[in-house]
Design a protein around this motif. Structure first.
Motif, PDB file in Angstrom:
ATOM      1  N   PHE A 198       4.289  18.485 -12.755  1.00  0.00           N
ATOM      2  CA  PHE A 198       3.221  17.595 -13.479  1.00  0.00           C
ATOM      3  C   PHE A 198       3.659  17.617 -14.884  1.00  0.00           C
ATOM      4  N   HIS A 199       3.683  18.666 -15.622  1.00  0.00           N
ATOM      5  CA  HIS A 199       4.052  18.763 -17.135  1.00  0.00           C
ATOM      6  C   HIS A 199       5.303  18.063 -17.307  1.00  0.00           C
ATOM      7  N   LEU A 200       6.317  18.197 -16.679  1.00  0.00           N
ATOM      8  CA  LEU A 200       7.545  17.730 -16.928  1.00  0.00           C
ATOM      9  C   LEU A 200       7.526  16.260 -16.774  1.00  0.00           C
ATOM     10  N   LEU A 201       6.804  15.852 -15.772  1.00  0.00           N
ATOM     11  CA  LEU A 201       6.777  14.318 -15.469  1.00  0.00           C
ATOM     12  C   LEU A 201       5.612  13.605 -16.560  1.00  0.00           C
ATOM     13  N   TYR A 202       4.566  14.364 -16.901  1.00  0.00           N
ATOM     14  CA  TYR A 202       3.728  13.637 -17.809  1.00  0.00           C
ATOM     15  C   TYR A 202       4.411  13.625 -19.181  1.00  0.00           C
ATOM     16  N   ASP A 203       4.924  14.616 -19.394  1.00  0.00           N
ATOM     17  CA  ASP A 203       5.889  14.629 -20.832  1.00  0.00           C
ATOM     18  C   ASP A 203       6.841  13.538 -20.846  1.00  0.00           C
ATOM     19  N   LEU A 204       7.578  13.410 -19.789  1.00  0.00           N
ATOM     20  CA  LEU A 204       8.527  12.074 -19.630  1.00  0.00           C
ATOM     21  C   LEU A 204       7.702  10.805 -19.979  1.00  0.00           C
ATOM     22  N   CYS A 205       6.600  10.764 -19.270  1.00  0.00           N
ATOM     23  CA  CYS A 205       5.746   9.385 -19.239  1.00  0.00           C
ATOM     24  C   CYS A 205       5.349   9.265 -20.777  1.00  0.00           C
ATOM     25  N   TYR A 206       4.966  10.210 -21.435  1.00  0.00           N
ATOM     26  CA  TYR A 206       4.496   9.982 -22.723  1.00  0.00           C
ATOM     27  C   TYR A 206       5.499   9.815 -23.612  1.00  0.00           C
ATOM     28  N   ALA A 207       6.516  10.318 -23.361  1.00  0.00           N
ATOM     29  CA  ALA A 207       7.827  10.395 -24.228  1.00  0.00           C
ATOM     30  C   ALA A 207       8.257   8.900 -24.260  1.00  0.00           C
ATOM     31  N   LEU A 208       8.524   8.315 -23.044  1.00  0.00           N
ATOM     32  CA  LEU A 208       8.865   6.966 -22.798  1.00  0.00           C
ATOM     33  C   LEU A 208       7.783   5.998 -23.311  1.00  0.00           C
ATOM     34  N   ALA A 209       6.661   6.269 -22.973  1.00  0.00           N
ATOM     35  CA  ALA A 209       5.509   5.352 -23.398  1.00  0.00           C
ATOM     36  C   ALA A 209       5.280   5.000 -25.022  1.00  0.00           C
ATOM     37  N   ALA A 261      13.162   8.977 -13.999  1.00  0.00           N
ATOM     38  CA  ALA A 261      12.487   8.245 -15.241  1.00  0.00           C
ATOM     39  C   ALA A 261      12.653   6.860 -14.627  1.00  0.00           C
ATOM     40  N   PRO A 262      13.365   6.135 -13.880  1.00  0.00           N
ATOM     41  CA  PRO A 262      13.426   4.828 -13.311  1.00  0.00           C
ATOM     42  C   PRO A 262      12.169   4.536 -12.515  1.00  0.00           C
ATOM     43  N   VAL A 263      11.670   5.736 -11.601  1.00  0.00           N
ATOM     44  CA  VAL A 263      10.773   5.525 -10.529  1.00  0.00           C
ATOM     45  C   VAL A 263       9.561   5.755 -11.268  1.00  0.00           C
ATOM     46  N   MET A 264       9.311   6.171 -12.328  1.00  0.00           N
ATOM     47  CA  MET A 264       8.062   6.583 -13.292  1.00  0.00           C
ATOM     48  C   MET A 264       7.799   5.324 -14.099  1.00  0.00           C
ATOM     49  N   SER A 265       8.689   4.242 -14.095  1.00  0.00           N
ATOM     50  CA  SER A 265       8.423   2.951 -15.190  1.00  0.00           C
ATOM     51  C   SER A 265       7.051   2.474 -14.920  1.00  0.00           C
ATOM     52  N   ALA A 266       6.425   2.282 -13.870  1.00  0.00           N
ATOM     53  CA  ALA A 266       4.985   1.736 -13.798  1.00  0.00           C
ATOM     54  C   ALA A 266       3.886   2.677 -14.513  1.00  0.00           C
ATOM     55  N   ASN A 267       4.286   4.033 -14.149  1.00  0.00           N
ATOM     56  CA  ASN A 267       3.404   5.047 -15.072  1.00  0.00           C
ATOM     57  C   ASN A 267       3.596   5.070 -16.351  1.00  0.00           C
ATOM     58  N   GLU A 325      -4.448  -5.754 -18.321  1.00  0.00           N
ATOM     59  CA  GLU A 325      -5.862  -5.603 -18.522  1.00  0.00           C
ATOM     60  C   GLU A 325      -6.562  -4.460 -19.011  1.00  0.00           C
ATOM     61  N   VAL A 326      -5.706  -3.258 -19.073  1.00  0.00           N
ATOM     62  CA  VAL A 326      -6.204  -2.088 -19.702  1.00  0.00           C
ATOM     63  C   VAL A 326      -5.908  -2.293 -21.090  1.00  0.00           C
ATOM     64  N   VAL A 327      -5.011  -2.941 -21.851  1.00  0.00           N
ATOM     65  CA  VAL A 327      -4.645  -3.054 -23.168  1.00  0.00           C
ATOM     66  C   VAL A 327      -5.902  -4.041 -23.731  1.00  0.00           C
ATOM     67  N   ASP A 362       4.382   2.465 -18.222  1.00  0.00           N
ATOM     68  CA  ASP A 362       3.814   1.288 -18.577  1.00  0.00           C
ATOM     69  C   ASP A 362       2.194   1.433 -18.733  1.00  0.00           C
ATOM     70  N   MET A 363       1.637   2.014 -17.634  1.00  0.00           N
ATOM     71  CA  MET A 363       0.139   2.324 -17.657  1.00  0.00           C
ATOM     72  C   MET A 363      -0.273   3.182 -18.810  1.00  0.00           C
ATOM     73  N   LEU A 364       0.570   4.398 -19.071  1.00  0.00           N
ATOM     74  CA  LEU A 364       0.232   5.257 -19.953  1.00  0.00           C
ATOM     75  C   LEU A 364       0.372   4.361 -21.468  1.00  0.00           C
ATOM     76  N   GLY A 365       1.183   3.769 -21.554  1.00  0.00           N
ATOM     77  CA  GLY A 365       1.482   2.913 -22.552  1.00  0.00           C
ATOM     78  C   GLY A 365       0.241   2.137 -22.982  1.00  0.00           C
ATOM     79  N   ALA A 366      -0.425   1.349 -21.915  1.00  0.00           N
ATOM     80  CA  ALA A 366      -1.457   0.482 -22.056  1.00  0.00           C
ATOM     81  C   ALA A 366      -2.633   1.306 -22.538  1.00  0.00           C
ATOM     82  N   ILE A 367      -2.875   2.640 -21.879  1.00  0.00           N
ATOM     83  CA  ILE A 367      -4.187   3.163 -22.249  1.00  0.00           C
ATOM     84  C   ILE A 367      -3.927   3.631 -23.834  1.00  0.00           C
TER      85      ILE A 367
END
Length: 133
Positions: free
Chosen positions: A45-56, A82-88, A9-11, A90-95
């Motif tokens: 926060f920065h470690l997890l955000y950077d992880l999300c961005y890299a994977l997205a 990393a596996p726990v962050m998969s929904a995040n 829906e975001v995409v 996906d959402m960052l990738g959609a943005i």
């Protein structure tokens, strides 16, 4: 994080969910799940955000973790989350995809749109006010 809408829906532009909204939600999630002082919160926060961005943005997890090879506990922390962050992810990738689509719809070529969104992301993250613990 949990949402009342999907990344699709975001995409499609059916839901207006911004990068700032995402980062604020992630900060709240970190605040609720990571014990420690402001420095621990900020680093986590920065470690997890950077992880999300890299994977997205399709970076391989192992390639991303090489930047932290000097710090085995951080590598283990990120690998476990990393596996726990998969929904995040996906959402960052959609943005990011929505941002690319906006530029393409405005007449920009795909390659230029991708580069422009990377620049926009870098600037948006740099300009965001520091997150409070």
């Amino acid at each position: 994080m949990e949402w009342d809408f999907t990344p699709q829906e975001v995409v499609k532009g059916q839901i207006g969910y911004s990068l700032a909204d995402f980062r604020q939600g992630l900060a709240e999630e970190v605040r609720q799940n990571v014990a420690g002082d402001a420095e621990v919160f900020t680093r986590s926060f920065h470690l997890l955000y950077d992880l999300c961005y890299a994977l997205a943005t399709s970076k391989d997890l192992e390639a991303h973790l090489t930047a932290y090879a000097y710090d085995p506990p951080t590598v283990q922390f990120l690998r476990e989350l990393a596996p726990v962050m998969s929904a995040n992810v996906d959402m960052l990738g959609a943005i990011l995809q929505r941002q690319i689509m906006d530029r393409i719809e405005a007449g920009m070529a795909l390659e230029n749109a991708i580069g422009d969104v990377a620049d926009w992301h870098r600037q948006a993250v740099a300009e965001q006010a520091p997150l409070a613990h």
